[in-house]
Scaffold this active site. Sequence first.
Site, PDB file in Angstrom:
ATOM      1  N   SER A   1      33.720  44.700  58.950  1.00  0.00           N
ATOM      2  CA  SER A   1      32.391  44.564  58.379  1.00  0.00           C
ATOM      3  C   SER A   1      32.376  44.731  56.863  1.00  0.00           C
ATOM      4  O   SER A   1      32.833  43.858  56.149  1.00  0.00           O
ATOM      5  CB  SER A   1      31.439  45.544  59.065  1.00  0.00           C
ATOM      6  OG  SER A   1      30.104  45.223  58.756  1.00  0.00           O
TER       7      SER A   1
ATOM      8  N   ASP B   1      38.898  35.321  48.159  1.00  0.00           N
ATOM      9  CA  ASP B   1      38.334  34.028  47.751  1.00  0.00           C
ATOM     10  C   ASP B   1      38.389  33.822  46.244  1.00  0.00           C
ATOM     11  O   ASP B   1      38.529  32.688  45.769  1.00  0.00           O
ATOM     12  CB  ASP B   1      36.885  33.916  48.232  1.00  0.00           C
ATOM     13  CG  ASP B   1      36.789  33.507  49.698  1.00  0.00           C
ATOM     14  OD1 ASP B   1      37.849  33.397  50.360  1.00  0.00           O
ATOM     15  OD2 ASP B   1      35.655  33.310  50.190  1.00  0.00           O
TER      16      ASP B   1
ATOM     17  N   LYS C   1      34.105  41.202  62.161  1.00  0.00           N
ATOM     18  CA  LYS C   1      32.682  41.485  62.368  1.00  0.00           C
ATOM     19  C   LYS C   1      31.895  40.952  61.173  1.00  0.00           C
ATOM     20  O   LYS C   1      31.910  41.522  60.101  1.00  0.00           O
ATOM     21  CB  LYS C   1      32.433  42.981  62.533  1.00  0.00           C
ATOM     22  CG  LYS C   1      30.972  43.257  62.823  1.00  0.00           C
ATOM     23  CD  LYS C   1      30.701  44.717  63.010  1.00  0.00           C
ATOM     24  CE  LYS C   1      29.251  44.929  63.363  1.00  0.00           C
ATOM     25  NZ  LYS C   1      28.327  44.253  62.434  1.00  0.00           N
TER      26      LYS C   1
END
Length: 451
Positions: free
Chosen positions: A292, A303, A317
């Site tokens: 999470s 990224d 999650k």
Amino acid sequence: MPRPIITATAIVGALTLIPLATSAMAAVDTDTYREFDQFLDVFNRVKSEYVDKVDDKTLIKGAIQGMLAALDPHSSYVDALDYENLRIMTEGNYGGLGLTVQMEDGAIKVVAPQEDTPAARAGVKSGDYITHIDGKLIYGDSLDEAIGKMRGKPGTKITLGLVRPGRDKPLEVSMMREIIVQKPVKWEVRGDVGYININTFSESTGADTRAAIMSIDKSLGHRPLGYVVDLRENGGGLLTQAIAVSDAFLDHGEIVSQRGREKTDIERYYAKPGDDAHGLPVVVLTDPGTASASEIVAGALQDHHRALIMGERTFGKGSVQTVLPLGPQTALRLTTARYFTPSGRSVQEGGIEPDIKVPQISDPDYKSRPVFREADLRKHLINEMKADNAVLEEDSKADPRFAETPEQLKKQGIEDFQLYYALKTVARLGGAAQVAAATRPVAGPAKPAAK
């Protein structure tokens, strides 16, 4: 109904806290009233005909829990004990063992032991099942009852009976209860490499991460070669703090987007100018317990090509839970959005795949101990991006770098192979002498971040 305990666990979401009054109330139509009539019929039948007398409060609470359990594994009714657990997660301390547990098919399952606590030092591991407390069988006890028995006065002894998947015989471990203090961030210097261990996302995690970076600079008297950021067994916590930690290593760009039911319901969060780590190399350690809020950090840094993600695939999650207060000590914990990484990836089910896969070969049980992720939970949200888990799980040929046994590593003083490998990767920037200094065994836990 079984329900998970609300603490920083592998199933705790990126939490947001908002008052109930600000949420949109669902419209109630004629068909809904018919369904309510049916509910009241069942309610009255149970009241009048069930074998034992049952009070209204018990029935209504059970109905609420059942309604939320029908949605997904992370939506739940928060009662007084859960409210206290939520407080502990975000700010508090308690007397106990440092364990995060959940109910699974009537058994108490360990989600994760908190680092440097009685449970962790006694060898309790993620995935263990607690069967006995002080010699008494607890199967059939509620989650609340089991938690109550494990918490207690600091300095008192407790013995846990454990069943560990992959082991033929039960285990028994004894320990002393302690005051469990939430220390979300710890740091230390290994040679000229800064090591930052983030174990939960509570209300001070962002500030503590920045304090750790400054403390490493101060301790060395100069900037380090780079940083190892450890997110292993970090089940998440507050969304705001995941954003703050990501921002400490980024100076521009999107960190995460949060997308609700409607296509237009999108909220984006961006990094502020200024990189606290000054652009220095970063390795982020992950494992199946990285979930999470932790995945938000790992996904954002991956990224933006700001960090090398190393270790094992994360929990997967990708949903956000909002805590909607209902009363002084009750609330509704509801899944209200999915989150996406800056490139538009959803980590739901699939998780974050590391750039460099490094198994924890220093753990004798790492091959036999089952791994549990979001995709294993009943009624988990489906990834709309259709991640191919078969490809994610595909194993390549055995890597000769990871062929040593736990016994061979222990003789070299390597207790944590993943950390050893990450430190070595950064230290190579400084040459052989730095590799030796960074990977030298160090006694004692990391230091908490300076306040």
